[in-house]
Design an enzyme around this catalytic site. Structure first.
Site, PDB file in Angstrom:
ATOM      1  N   ASP A 153     104.980   5.372-118.731  1.00 48.61           N
ATOM      2  CA  ASP A 153     105.686   4.729-119.832  1.00 48.61           C
ATOM      3  C   ASP A 153     104.784   3.686-120.491  1.00 48.61           C
ATOM      4  OD1 ASP A 153     108.244   3.997-121.272  1.00 48.61           O
ATOM      5  OD2 ASP A 153     107.836   2.092-120.264  1.00 48.61           O
ATOM      6  N   GLU A 167     102.420   8.189-122.157  1.00 48.53           N
ATOM      7  CA  GLU A 167     103.103   7.868-123.408  1.00 48.53           C
ATOM      8  C   GLU A 167     102.112   6.978-124.145  1.00 48.53           C
ATOM      9  OE1 GLU A 167     107.374   6.219-125.020  1.00 48.53           O
ATOM     10  OE2 GLU A 167     106.428   5.148-123.355  1.00 48.53           O
TER      11      GLU A 167
END
Length: 717
Positions: A348, A384
Site C-alpha cells: 500500500d 501501489e
C-alpha cells in the site's frame, strides 16, 4: 506472583518461547526504562517486570514460567518532551511491535492518549493507566503441521489475481457454516475453495489482514474500519477474522487457510500497510510505536521534530529511513513468507517506503534490501506506485523484481469505453503490456498489474450504473471518495426495470472484463465484479462492514450469466500463452521472412498508419496477436506455438463494418467471443472475411494456428 528474570537475548525481537520461558526484547533508543507486564484472561494485570538488560538499544530479558497464550504488554519510560518528538509515558500500555498475535479491542473512549485530551494540550502529559483500554500482545507457539505444503509458484506472467476481503467474501455465504463465515476458516472452507477454483483465478490478494483497530471517529458514527488500512501490528493476523479465538488461535487458523489454498493451487498475496499505522498524527492515540520511541519509528519534520511528516494522508509516516525500522519491516515480510507461507505482497502506498529524505528514490535502502534478500526478493512483489506526497505518483518507475498496479491502464481503459475522444493510442499501449512504462528498464509485461476496478472506488457494476458517488452512509456528507468522473451509464442511475438499459450495462461490463483478460500483463479482478456486485454507488466503502460490502450469494439470472462469462474468459486466457506473453512484442523471422508480433487494423482490413495514430482518429480498432511469433521456449526446449487472435473493440455508439485482415496461418478467422450475444457469447462462428461489430462491443476471432505443431515450427525456424 514473583517471576524469575534472566538476562535473555536481544534478538530476535518480540516474545520468543523456549523451554526456559519466554524471551522479551524491545528496541527503543531514547527510553530510560522498559517493563513487560502480564495480564490474566480478564485483562487484570498480574505482574510487571523491569527489563534491565540493554544491548544496542534493545531492552531484553527472559522470564521463566511464561508460556504460549500469555497476554502481555510493554510500559516504556523516558523523556516527555513533545516539542522534540519525545512522548514517553509509562502509564500507557503498549502493544509489542513484534507481537505475533493481538487479543482484545481498543476502547477509543479510554485513556489511550499520552497527552491530556480534556485540555486539548498535546504537550501536557496524561497520567491515567491505559491498560484496560488497550489490546494485549499474546505469546505464541508457532508450531504447525504444514505436512507437504508446497507453494504453487505460479509464474506471475501466468497469474490471474483476485482482490478480495476475507470477511466480506464468506460473511453471507449459506454454504459456509455460520460460525466460520467472515473468517480465515471461512475462506478455507470447501465451498469457498470450490468457487475460486471454478472461477479460475490463480491467486487471492487479501485486503489487509495485519491486526488493525477502528478509528475513534468511525466508532463515534456507529461504524468501524472494514478495509483494514489502520494497522496496529505487522506480525499479527487480524483477530476479527478468526473463528478460533484471539489468544493465538488466529495464527493457526491463518496457516490452515494458506495450506488449504495451496493444496488447490491458489497462491496467497497479502495487501500490506507499512507506510503508516493506526496511531495517527501527534494528537492520535499512543498504543504501540509512538510510545516505544516516537522519533525512531515515525518520520519527524527535521526542522520541527514535534510534528510528523505525512506522505500518506493519515497523520503519520513510518520512518523506513531508520535502519531499525527498515529491519522491522523486513523481519515482518520474512515472517509472513517463512512462518505463514504466503506467496507475495502488495504494498500500500509503496512510494512512501521509497522516500529517503523527501523524494521517492528508486535506489533507496528499502529497494536495495529487498532486492538482495533471498527470502523476500523471490516472492511476488506488487507496488501501489503512489502516495499523497509531492512527486509520489511513480507508475512505471519501480525497479526490477517489482510489478505495479498500473493506474494508467485503469484510467485509459475506463475512458476508452466511456467513449472519450483521443484515447485510442494510449489504449493500444495499455492492452499490449504498457511497454512505454516497463520496457525501458528491463522489465516485462508482467510488471503491469492491469485492473479496471479495485477496493478503492466503484465496483464494476456501479461503474457502469452511477455517474456520481453515493457515499452518504459513511457519515461524511458525501464529501469522501473520488468524484467518479470515469463512470458510464445510460442516464439512469442505479437499479432499473428498463431491460434495454440493463442489457447495455451488462454488455459494458463484458467489454471491460474482456479487455482485462485479453490484455498483456497480469489481470487483477476485484472480488464480486464477476457477478455484478454493487455497493449502491458507494465508491469509498472503507467503513461499511455490513451487507453493503459483503458478497451477496443469491444470484439472479443476469448475475449467473456474468459469472459464467467471467469464468470462461479466465479459462480462455489461461489456456493460451499468446494472451499472457512473458516478453514484449518484437517481430520474428520465420522461414526467412519477418512476421509481425502485433498489428493494428482499420475497418478496411489495412494496417493503421503511424500518422493515423497521432490523430485520435476514431473509437474502434482491430488488433492481431500473432500466435506464431511467441518468443518463448517450453520445458522441452521447443518454441511455444499458439493460435492467433484478432480482437476488435468498438467504443462508439454505432456499429462498424470490418474487412478482416488475413490470418497469420492463412486460415479463416472464426468468431470465439461476442459481447453483444446475451445468450451464448462464446458461440463459435466461421467468418467469410467480414464482420459487423455493434456499438460498444468486443469481437474476438481466432485462427487455426494450433494445426502448426511445435515440432513442425522447431524444424522451420
Amino acid at each position: 506472583m514473583q517471576r524469575t528474570l534472566l538476562p535473555g537475548k536481544p534478538y530476535p525481537l518480540g516474545a520468543t518461547l523456549s523451554t526456559q520461558g519466554t524471551n522479551f526484547a524491545l528496541y527503543s533508543e531514547n527510553a530510560t526504562a522498559v517493563s513487560v507486564c502480564f495480564f490474566d484472561a480478564d485483562g487484570t494485570q498480574t505482574d510487571c517486570i523491569a527489563l534491565t538488560e540493554r544491548t544496542a538499544f534493545v531492552w531484553h530479558g527472559l522470564v521463566r514460567g511464561i508460556g504460549a497464550g500469555q497476554l502481555y504488554g510493554f510500559r516504556v519510560d523516558g523523556p516527555w518532551e513533545p516539542v522534540q518528538g519525545l512522548r514517553f509515558n509509562a502509564a500507557k500500555l503498549l502493544v509489542d511491535p513484534y507481537a505475533k498475535a493481538i487479543a482484545g479491542e481498543v476502547n477509543t473512549k479510554g485513556p489511550i492518549f499520552a497527552y491530556d485530551v480534556q485540555s486539548g494540550d498535546d504537550t501536557k502529559k496524561d497520567e491515567q493507566d491505559s491498560a484496560a483500554a488497550v489490546p494485549k500482545s499474546v505469546v505464541v507457539d508457532g508450531k504447525f503441521d504444514w505436512g507437504g505444503d508446497s507453494a504453487p509458484l505460479t509464474p506471475i506472467a501466468d497469474s490471474v489475481i483476485y482482490e478480495m476481503h476475507v470477511r466480506g467474501f464468506s460473511m453471507r455465504n449459506p454454504d459456509v457454516p455460520e460460525q466460520l463465515r467472515g473468517t480465515f476458516a471461512g475462506l478455507a472452507h470447501d465451498a469457498s475453495i470450490a468457487y475460486l477454483k471454478k472461477l479460475g483465478i490463480t491467486a487471492v490478494e487479501l485486503m489487509p489482514v495485519h491486526h488493525f483497530i477502528d478509528e475513534g471517529s468511525l466508532v463515534d458514527r456507529g461504524l468501524r474500519d472494514y478495509w483494514g488500512y489502520n494497522t496496529l501490528g505487522f506480525f499479527a493476523p487480524m483477530s476479527r477474522y478468526s473463528s478460533s479465538g484471539d489468544h493465538g488461535g488466529q495464527v493457526q487458523e491463518f496457516k490452515h487457510m494458506v495450506k488449504r489454498l495451496h493444496e488447490e493451487g491458489i497462491e496467497v498475496i497479502l495487501d500490506v500497510v507499512y507506510n503508516h499505522t493506526c496511531e495517527g498524527g501527534v494528537a492520535g492515540p499512543s498504543v504501540c510505536m509512538k510510545g516505544v520511541d516516537n522519533t525512531t519509528y515515525y518520520r519527524a519534520d527535521p526542522d520541527n521534530p514535534g510534528v510528523y511528516m505525512d506522505f500518506t494522508g493519515t497523520g503519520n509516516t513510518v520512518n523506513v529511513y531508520n535502519p531499525q525500522v527498515l529491519k522491522l519491516i523486513m523481519d515482518s515480510l520474512r515472517y509472513w513468507v517463512t512462518e505463514m507461507h504466503v506467496d507475495g505482497f502488495r504494498f500500500d502506498l509503496a512510494s512512501t517506503l521509497a522516500r529517503e529524505l523527501q523524494e521517492v528514490n528508486k535506489l533507496s535502502a528499502f529497494f536495495d534490501t529487498i532486492h538482495q534478500d533471498p527470502t523476500v526478493g523471490v516472492v511476488k512483489l506488487i507496488a501501489e506506485p503512489w502516495d499523497v506526497g509531492e512527486g509520489g505518483y511513480q507508475v512505471g518507475n519501480f525497479p526490477l523484481l517489482w510489478a505495479e498496479w498500473n493506474g494508467k491502464y485503469r484510467d485509459t481503459v475506463r475512458r476508452f469505453w466511456k467513449g472519450d475522444d483521443g484515447t485510442l493510442s494510449d489504449f493500444a499501449y495499455r492492452i499490449t503490456g504498457s511497454s512505454d512504462l516497463y520496457q525501458h528498464d528491463g522489465r516485462t509485461p508482467s510488471a503491469s498489474i492491469n485492473f479496471i476496478t479495485a477496493h478503492d472506488g466503484f465496483t464494476l457494476y456501479d461503474l457502469v450504473s452511477y455517474n456520481t458517488k453515493h457515499n452518504e452512509a459513511n457519515g461524511e456528507d458525501n464529501r469522501d471518495g473520488s468524484d467518479g468522473n470515469d463512470s458510464w451509464n445510460m442516464g439512469v442511475e442505479g437499479p432499473t426495470d428498463d431491460a434495454n438499459i440493463n442489457n447495455l450495462r451488462e454488455r459494458q461490463m463484458r467489454n471491460f472484463l474482456a479487455t482485462l483478460m485479453f490484455s498483456q500483463g497480469v489481470p487483477m479482478l476485484y472480488g464480486g465484479d464477476e457477478f455484478a456486485r454493487s455497493q449502491n454507488g458507494n465508491n469509498n466503502a472503507y467503513c461499511q462492514d455490513n451487507e453493503l460490502s459483503w458478497f451477496d450469494w443469491q444470484f439472479d439470472e443476469p448475475r449467473k450469466r456474468l459469472l459464467e462469462f467471467t469464468s470462461r474468459l479466465i479459462q480462455l486466457r489461461r489456456k493460451h500463452p499468446n494472451l499472457h506473453r512473458r516478453n514484449f512484442y518484437q517481430d520474428r523471422t520465420i522461414r526467412g521472412s519477418v512476421e509481425r508480433d502485433v498489428a493494428w487494423f482499420g475497418t478496411d482490413g489495412k494496417e493503421v498508419s503511424d500518422q493515423a495514430w497521432g490523430q485520435g482518429w476514431n473509437k474502434s480498432v482491430a488488433v492481431m496477436f500473432n500466435g506464431r511469433t511467441i518468443n518463448e521456449i517450453d520445458e522441452e526446449g521447443q518454441p511455444v506455438m499458439d493460435e492467433s487472435f484478432l480482437i476488435i473493440v468498438n467504443a462508439a455508439d454505432q456499429g462498424v463494418e470490418y474487412v478482416l485482415p488475413e490470418a497469420p496461418n492463412q486460415t479463416p478467422w472464426r468468431l470465439v467471443l461476442n459481447t453483444e450475444d446475451m445468450v451464448d457469447p462464446f458461440k463459435e462462428v466461421q467468418t467469410d472475411g467480414g464482420a459487423i461489430v455493434g456499438g460498444r462491443a468486443v469481437h474476438v476471432y481466432c485462427d487455426d494456428g494450433v494445426e502448426v505443431t511445435v515440432s513442425k515450427l522447431a524444424r522451420t525456424l
